[in-house]
Each structure stands twice: as structure tokens, then as C-alpha cells.
Write a protein that holds these residues in place. Structure first.
Motif, PDB file in Angstrom:
ATOM      1  N   THR A  61       0.572  33.740  18.179  1.00  0.00           N
ATOM      2  CA  THR A  61       1.597  32.700  18.076  1.00  0.00           C
ATOM      3  C   THR A  61       2.930  33.284  17.620  1.00  0.00           C
ATOM      4  O   THR A  61       3.972  33.029  18.199  1.00  0.00           O
ATOM      5  CB  THR A  61       1.148  31.609  17.095  1.00  0.00           C
ATOM      6  OG1 THR A  61      -0.103  31.085  17.521  1.00  0.00           O
ATOM      7  CG2 THR A  61       2.176  30.500  17.010  1.00  0.00           C
ATOM      8  N   MET A  62       2.857  34.083  16.549  1.00  0.00           N
ATOM      9  CA  MET A  62       4.089  34.560  15.940  1.00  0.00           C
ATOM     10  C   MET A  62       4.248  36.060  16.158  1.00  0.00           C
ATOM     11  O   MET A  62       3.314  36.837  15.948  1.00  0.00           O
ATOM     12  CB  MET A  62       4.101  34.257  14.446  1.00  0.00           C
ATOM     13  CG  MET A  62       3.936  32.770  14.122  1.00  0.00           C
ATOM     14  SD  MET A  62       3.892  32.452  12.358  1.00  0.00           S
ATOM     15  CE  MET A  62       5.623  32.523  11.965  1.00  0.00           C
TER      16      MET A  62
ATOM     17  N   ASN B 262       8.647  32.779  18.216  1.00  0.00           N
ATOM     18  CA  ASN B 262       7.510  31.961  18.616  1.00  0.00           C
ATOM     19  C   ASN B 262       7.639  31.622  20.086  1.00  0.00           C
ATOM     20  O   ASN B 262       8.741  31.341  20.567  1.00  0.00           O
ATOM     21  CB  ASN B 262       7.446  30.671  17.799  1.00  0.00           C
ATOM     22  CG  ASN B 262       7.096  30.939  16.355  1.00  0.00           C
ATOM     23  OD1 ASN B 262       6.454  31.924  16.040  1.00  0.00           O
ATOM     24  ND2 ASN B 262       7.529  30.074  15.474  1.00  0.00           N
TER      25      ASN B 262
END
Lengths: 113, 112
Positions: free
Chosen positions: A30-31, A50
Motif C-alpha cells: 500500500t505504502m 500511496n
């Protein structure tokens, strides 16, 4: 653990030009984070990327100078624009893994003449 | 704003010594703390991760402790070896985000 690759591994550039650094991860995350390590210094966070949203930049870093793309969950690019010798650094991308351990790519060593 | 300090900045020891690297931080509201090593010309290798609810973590000859109330962490290296020579970085993730704030590092040299 996540395996991260970066391209290029190093480059020598002329002032006023731009360089795009690629970061590829072997799993969906996700990050993603981009850090800079200036000569003899520790790491400083540039921005958090993101997928599907604009990157969030830290104080002292702006999108016009360091545009970031995050087209999917395994890939991101950082561009260093209109470079000056002060941009000579190692640029590293990282991801948060299981248990929130962060894993880092090998870095891109940039020298601006 | 979180500030992370590492002492000493550099350390040279003979092989076989036990040693302690120190890390202090100003804001105790941390999510976790991570110790890395960085070899010259290379990226970062994660050594140990301590969650905010934990007191210590161990991996082989390495032991890291965390005391949030005093804003300190230590990395203990037992029976040091020349292969341990590297820069050791302490880094913290604040609650609410996962990006890391790094200390300036301790450059360790273990003499054979």
C-alpha cells in the motif's frame, strides 16, 4: 520480506537536467516511501506515495522538484527535476512489510555536475 | 517534531568485545523502532524491529531494548566481529504513520 529493486543504480547528470528513478517491489504494497541521503548524512524522508492518490511531501520538499508517480501497487517513480549539485545524494525507496518492518531498495547514487 | 540522536557517532573496538550503541528520541508516542545496518555503498539491512508495546528483541548476537518513558533504545552486540563493521542506524515510526525518522548513525569498526 520484500525484495526491492531500483533503477538506475547510479548516474552522473548535468545541472539543469532531470532524472527519473524507478522502484519495483516483488509484492503488492500500500505504502511506498522515498528517502534522500546526502553525503555523510542520515536518511531524510522526501514523500509517502500511496497508490491512487497524490504523494504526501515532507517539509522542504515540493512536487515541482520531486514529482512522484505510483501507477500500481508494485511500482513507483521519483523524478529529480532541474538538478543542481546540491541534489547529489543517494535516493532510496522503501516499503512497509509484515509486522511493519521497513525494507529498503539498494539506492540510486546520483552525482550532479 | 521527532528528533533522534545516536551516540557515539563513531566507535572502534577490538574483535570479541561486547558493545552498546545508544539511540535517544524526543517524542515517546512511537509506533515502533527499528535498527538497521548500512554497509558502504549499499542499502539498508533491517536488523531488529521493536513494537511500541515491547521492551526488547533479540536476533543472534544482537539485542535491542526500548524504554519509551525515558526516550531511549540500545543495541547490544555481543562478541563483535570484523564483519560487524558498518554504520548502524536507529529509526522510529510515529503513531499514525509508517514513515521513519532516522538518527545520524553510529559508524562501527571492529578491528581484527
Amino acid at each position: 520480506s520484500a525484495v526491492i529493486s531500483q533503477k538506475p543504480s547510479r548516474d552522473i547528470c548535468q545541472r539543469g537536467t532531470s532524472l527519473t528513478i524507478q522502484c519495483q517491489v516483488d509484492s503488492q504494497v500500500t505504502m511506498m516511501f522515498w528517502y534522500r541521503q546526502q553525503p555523510g548524512q542520515s536518511l531524510t524522508l522526501i514523500a509517502t506515495a500511496n497508490q491512487g492518490s497524490e504523494a504526501t511531501y515532507e517539509s522542504g520538499f515540493v512536487i515541482d522538484k520531486f514529482p512522484i508517480s505510483r501507477p500500481n501497487l508494485t511500482f513507483s517513480t521519483l523524478t529529480v527535476s532541474n538538478m543542481s549539485p546540491e541534489d547529489s545524494s543517494i535516493y532510496l525507496c522503501s516499503v512497509g512489510g509484515r509486522g511493519e518492518t521497513q525494507y529498503f531498495g539498494p539506492g540510486t547514487r546520483l552525482l550532479v555536475l | 517534531k521527532q528528533e533522534v540522536t545516536q551516540i557515539p557517532a563513531a566507535l572502534s573496538v577490538p574483535e570479541g568485545e561486547n558493545l552498546v550503541l545508544n539511540c535517544s528520541f524526543t517524542d515517546s508516542a512511537i509506533y515502533n523502532l527499528q535498527w538497521f545496518r548500512q554497509d558502504p555503498g549499499k542499502g539498508l539491512t533491517s536488523l531488529l524491529l521493536i513494537q511500541s508495546s515491547q521492551r526488547e528483541q533479540t536476533s543472534g548476537r544482537l539485542n535491542a531494548s526500548l524504554d519509551k518513558s525515558s526516550g531511549r533504545s540500545t543495541l547490544y552486540i555481543a562478541a563483535s566481529q570484523p564483519g560487524d563493521s558498518a554504520t548502524y542506524l536507529c529509526a522510529l515510526a510515529d503513531t499514525g504513520r509508517r514513515a521513519l525518522t532516522f538518527g545520524s548513525g553510529t559508524r562501527l569498526q571492529v578491528q581484527p
